[in-house]
Scaffold this motif. Sequence first.
Motif, short mmCIF file in Angstrom:
data_model
loop_
_atom_site.label_atom_id
_atom_site.label_comp_id
_atom_site.label_asym_id
_atom_site.label_seq_id
_atom_site.Cartn_x
_atom_site.Cartn_y
_atom_site.Cartn_z
N UNK A 1 0.92 -1.35 0.04
CA UNK A 1 -0.05 0.18 0.07
C UNK A 1 0.83 1.27 -0.09
N UNK A 2 0.13 2.22 -0.24
CA UNK A 2 0.81 3.75 -0.24
C UNK A 2 1.13 4.05 1.18
N UNK A 3 2.01 4.89 1.64
CA UNK A 3 2.22 5.13 3.00
C UNK A 3 1.10 5.66 3.63
N UNK A 4 0.54 6.67 2.84
CA UNK A 4 -0.76 7.12 3.35
C UNK A 4 -2.04 6.18 3.65
N UNK A 5 -2.03 5.19 2.81
CA UNK A 5 -2.92 4.17 3.02
C UNK A 5 -2.57 3.22 4.15
N UNK A 6 -1.05 3.11 4.39
CA UNK A 6 -0.85 2.17 5.53
C UNK A 6 -0.97 2.93 6.88
N UNK A 7 -0.95 4.27 6.78
CA UNK A 7 -0.85 4.88 8.28
C UNK A 7 -2.41 5.15 8.36
N UNK A 8 -3.48 5.26 7.35
CA UNK A 8 -4.87 5.33 7.64
C UNK A 8 -5.46 4.07 8.23
N UNK A 9 -4.92 3.08 7.49
CA UNK A 9 -5.11 1.51 7.87
C UNK A 9 -4.86 1.09 9.31
N UNK A 10 -3.56 1.73 9.83
CA UNK A 10 -3.42 1.37 11.18
C UNK A 10 -3.99 2.39 12.01
N UNK A 11 -4.41 3.47 11.89
CA UNK A 11 -4.93 4.34 12.74
C UNK A 11 -6.16 4.22 12.73
#
Length: 111
Positions: free
Chosen positions: A21-31
Amino acid sequence: MIWTLSMLAAPAVILSVTEQLSWAARIANALFPVGVFGLWLACSRRVAATVLSTIPFMVLGAFQIVLLFLYGRSIIAVDMFLNVVTTNPTEVGELLGNLLSAILTVCLMYL
């Protein structure tokens, strides 16, 4: 309460690491799960009852972690839940034998 929140967010964090995933998607998926479950835990005066109400989510999260170890790079499919209850005992024994590392990881995390 922090332990409960981290256990509820663990499957999403692990999925963020295993997927491309893109970094933004990874951060959103985790947060996102942290925010949702954090609000749920913060809005209750009876924290113990709220933590106990999250047990079904923890069980599903543990199951998702085991499936990520087994299949890797994929999310839980609905038919995987059906396969759990419709397989015969020899197939389940063979599967559990191959999943020893995944089961130990989940046991260490959740117990």
